[in-house]
Design a protein around this motif. Structure first.
Motif, PDB file in Angstrom:
ATOM      1  N   LYS A  10       0.842  -1.207   0.000  1.00  0.00           N
ATOM      2  CA  LYS A  10       0.000   0.000   0.000  1.00  0.00           C
ATOM      3  C   LYS A  10       0.875   1.254   0.000  1.00  0.00           C
ATOM      4  N   GLY A  11       1.866   1.276   0.870  1.00  0.00           N
ATOM      5  CA  GLY A  11       2.751   2.435   0.958  1.00  0.00           C
ATOM      6  C   GLY A  11       3.524   2.658  -0.324  1.00  0.00           C
ATOM      7  N   ILE A  13       4.771  -3.891   7.998  1.00  0.00           N
ATOM      8  CA  ILE A  13       6.183  -3.578   8.286  1.00  0.00           C
ATOM      9  C   ILE A  13       6.546  -3.994   9.714  1.00  0.00           C
TER      10      ILE A  13
HETATM   11 FE1  SF4 Z   1       2.014   2.406   5.205  1.00  0.00          FE
HETATM   12 FE2  SF4 Z   1       3.899   1.182   6.607  1.00  0.00          FE
HETATM   13 FE3  SF4 Z   1       1.334   0.773   7.203  1.00  0.00          FE
HETATM   14 FE4  SF4 Z   1       2.352  -0.212   4.956  1.00  0.00          FE
HETATM   15  S1  SF4 Z   1       2.944  -0.794   7.043  1.00  0.00           S
HETATM   16  S2  SF4 Z   1       0.390   0.853   5.173  1.00  0.00           S
HETATM   17  S3  SF4 Z   1       3.834   1.370   4.373  1.00  0.00           S
HETATM   18  S4  SF4 Z   1       2.444   2.706   7.389  1.00  0.00           S
END
Ligand code: SF4
Length: 699
Positions: free
Chosen positions: A47-48, A182
């Motif tokens: 997504k990011g 993450i």
């Molecule tokens: Fe955004 Fe990081 Fe959450 Fe992925 S894990 S949606 S990159 S904040």
């Protein structure tokens, strides 16, 4: 902006990954995870990584204010003055005729802290109502109550660096592999390097997170409290508790012990449908752990029993003394990027700025004096679901919806549709025309999106970051804060003469002075030059506070943590012969909320592009459903159709729908919230999305 580099934060989940934006050779923008960022160290999830596609594709963007003069008139483009004059005129006239409680604001955990602060000041301080709630009510309010009741305040004690220091993860009602990717990657790496690290997952489904689990407790939905208390009983019976910590730093242990001892382990195992030996194994792992992190999300919070689930889980940290120690502590996984910042400004009907309490006369006076108003309203405001029920029955006349899509995301969504149809006046302030709620609006206000405005957010570990403005918004769209300031001035309210957004931030910070979340040491310059900070940051030379309660001095009045009993279970919706299956809902890996942004990115649809219903083979066989069949899921509130995914990954008797899809081609193809119930936890008022009685039939 040629050759410039900008730092910002991902606008999706509460992990709060750092993102660097650069201008490429052809003048286009390039995006990457910020390499030296303490959260993500350069990593981004799908997504990011795809955020720029949502910025570059402006085809769905709202670019100009639009308004209709009455419900019978068509929408037409107007200028900002006309739009906000009308908003002010309608609000003034409703307030004069019906009082300030006739209007309400429903905002979002995706708002920046400055926006959250302003809308609360406007509503509670100047309009004179506590009718300001947020979609964070659907996300974290049970966790907030859990923290307040046990630790004395809404304070996540841990830091993400505790992940690399833990040797036991207890992940309950959460699927971080998909929803907080993450953080999950950090857990994965840690386990790769330290194979003796144990991971326990509690979930009625076999999720991707289970791929890393040493023990999966596949419980019956809604039985978490029984499970955690059974584990507590095992720990007490074996002496695997920290009596020294309990005696010196907690209250409530005797009552807790009495309650957990009142149910046998055999009975608990039967209620939870978890083998007794697995409950005992979980207790053994906890008893042996040096660093014990409990992690949880919506499986616990979104429940009519949400607060009790939180209290029971926090109890395991407290009886074992695993709080305020490296690698240990309770760690609620925040769903939205700035749900935490919203809580800091008191961004809900039941809260006031800097964790002050709306019910406290002294706290109301402090805030009223700071804002230069006579008093703040003492009547509790309407919470998220109550707000739409009140619109439906006419007590609430007008609603202003900012940065959220309740027509898809609230439980019992058909009631929300009816409420919005009946409302005298609906204002929708959003970036996207695709938000399903737009069609009910009398006034549409185009907002600036990510990269198009400046402001701050706080992630799940209390880390504050500054988001840079990189590009201009399309058309005449404005930052949400600017829209609110212009409206406040149209209403004739003093105290909204900000020259820039930092002034709003500093005013908010001033209200935190001397509190447990003091951030008076932070300003935009420090955030720009020194990076992100974990609160409190009480002075200009303070580097922030990674871990709370290292001294075991909690935020309660007597500085001792409170271990809680849970009492009788709050009623979830009972199953019956007509509706014999439990529906639970949740996210998928590559979509966000109601898909108004991630739904635009074709790459993100490659993972899963249609709504599906997970159903166990035995339940599917009973209804003669085969894998891939179209099915109808139904209860008294409505219907949803989806494609069956017959799988042993879900418990028999339970079915799962993803939460993201709204109406497709005017049919309720996959809107899971047609079926969910607006029953909520009696204390946190958080609805129980994870438990609705349904039946499933072949389409
Ligand atoms: Fe955004 Fe990081 Fe959450 Fe992925 S894990 S949606 S990159 S904040």
């Amino acid at each position: 902006m040629r050759n410039k580099e900008y730092h910002t934060t991902c606008s999706y989940c509460g992990v709060g990954c750092g993102i660097t934006i650069r201008e490429g050779k052809n003048g286009d923008l390039q995006l990457e995870g910020t390499k030296d960022h303490p959260v993500n160290q350069g990593m981004l999830c799908s997504k990011g990584m795809n955020l720029l596609y949502t910025v570059n594709d402006t085809s769905d963007r709202l670019k100009y204010p639009e308004m209709r003069w009455s419900k019978h008139h068509p929408m037409e483009r107007v200028d900002w003055d006309t739009a906000l004059n009308r908003a002010a005129m309608v609000f003034k006239s409703l307030i004069t005729k019906y009082g300030p409680d006739s209007v309400g604001f429903y905002v979002s955990g995706q708002c920046l802290t400055e926006e959250y602060y302003l809308v609360n000041k406007l509503t509670k301080g100047f309009i004179g109502t506590n009718n300001i709630d947020t979609n964070s009510r659907l996300c974290m309010s049970s966790a907030v109550v859990g923290y307040v009741k046990t630790l004395g305040e809404d304070s996540v004690p841990i830091s993400y660096e505790d992940i690399e220091l833990a040797d036991l993860f207890f992940i309950a009602g959460a699927n971080p592999a998909w929803c907080h990717p993450i953080l999950f990657r950090r857990i994965e790496k840690h386990k790769e390097k330290n194979p003796d690290t144990n991971i326990i997952v509690v979930d009625p489904r076999v999720t991707q997170t289970c791929s890393l689990a040493d023990l999966h407790l596949q419980i019956n939905p809604g039985t978490d409290t029984v499970l955690y208390q059974a584990i507590g009983r095992c720990l007490i019976e074996r002496g695997d508790i920290d009596l020294d910590f309990i005696k010196k730093h907690t209250d409530g242990f005797d009552a807790y012990r009495q309650e957990v001892m009142s149910r046998s382990l055999t009975e608990a195992a039967a209620i939870c449908d978890v083998p007794l030996k697995d409950i005992e194994l979980a207790a053994t792992m906890i008893g042996n752990a040096k660093g014990f992190l409990t992690m949880w999300a919506m499986g616990l919070n979104q429940s009519s029993e949400g607060v009790n689930k939180n209290l029971a889980l926090l109890g395991l940290n407290l009886i074992t003394g695993h709080v305020g120690k490296p690698g240990s502590g309770p760690f609620s996984l925040t769903g939205q990027p700035n749900a935490m910042g919203g809580r800091e400004v008191g961004g809900m009907a039941s809260l006031l700025a800097a964790h002050r309490l709306q019910q406290s006369e002294a706290h109301r006076k402090e805030v009223a004096d700071y804002w230069g108003v006579d008093h703040l309203p003492d009547k509790p405001g309407l919470t998220a679901t109550q707000m739409f029920e009140s619109l439906a029955d006419g007590r609430l006349k007008a609603i202003w919806i900012i940065c959220t899509n309740p027509s898809v995301s609230l439980p019992d969504a058909r009631l929300v549709d009816e409420a919005l149809k009946k409302a005298k006046f609906v204002i929708v302030q959003d970036i996207s025309r695709n938000a399903d709620t737009v069609k009910y609006a009398d006034l549409v206000l185009p907002a600036a999106g990510w990269l198009e405005k400046q402001g701050t957010m706080t992630n799940s570990e209390r880390r504050i970051s500054l988001l840079s403005k990189v590009i201009d918004p399309p058309g005449e769209a404005l930052p949400d804060a600017e829209i609110l300031i212009r409206f406040a001035r149209k209403m004739g309210f003093k105290g909204f003469d900000y020259k820039n957004f930092e002034e709003i931030y500093l005013e908010h910070a001033g209200l935190t002075k001397g509190t447990n979340i003091d951030i008076t040491g932070l300003d935009y310059k420090r955030l720009e030059q020194e990076g992100t900070f974990q609160w409190p940051v009480p002075s200009k030379d303070h580097r922030g506070t990674p871990r709370l309660f290292s001294d075991h001095q909690f935020f309660t009045k007597n500085k001792r943590a409170q271990i809680h009993t849970c009492g009788p279970q709050n009623e979830a919706e009972p199953l019956n012969d007509d509706y014999p299956l439990i529906l639970t809902t949740g996210r998928i890996r590559d979509q966000w909320h109601t898909m108004t942004r991630t739904g635009k990115v074709s790459k993100l649809k490659k993972h899963i592009d249609k709504p599906f219903l997970e159903i166990h083979p035995s339940d599917a066989a009973q209804a003669q459903i085969k894998d891939g069949d179209p099915v109808i899921i139904e209860n008294t509130r409505g219907q949803v159709s989806a494609l069956a995914k017959v799988t042993e990954d879900i418990k028999s008797g339970v079915v799962f729908l993803p939460m993201h899809w709204g109406k497709i081609l005017n049919r309720d193809f996959g809107r899971a919230n047609n079926l969910t119930s607006s029953n909520f936890d009696p204390v946190s008022k958080q609805p129980g999305f994870k438990y609705a009685a349904v039946k499933v039939q072949k389409y």
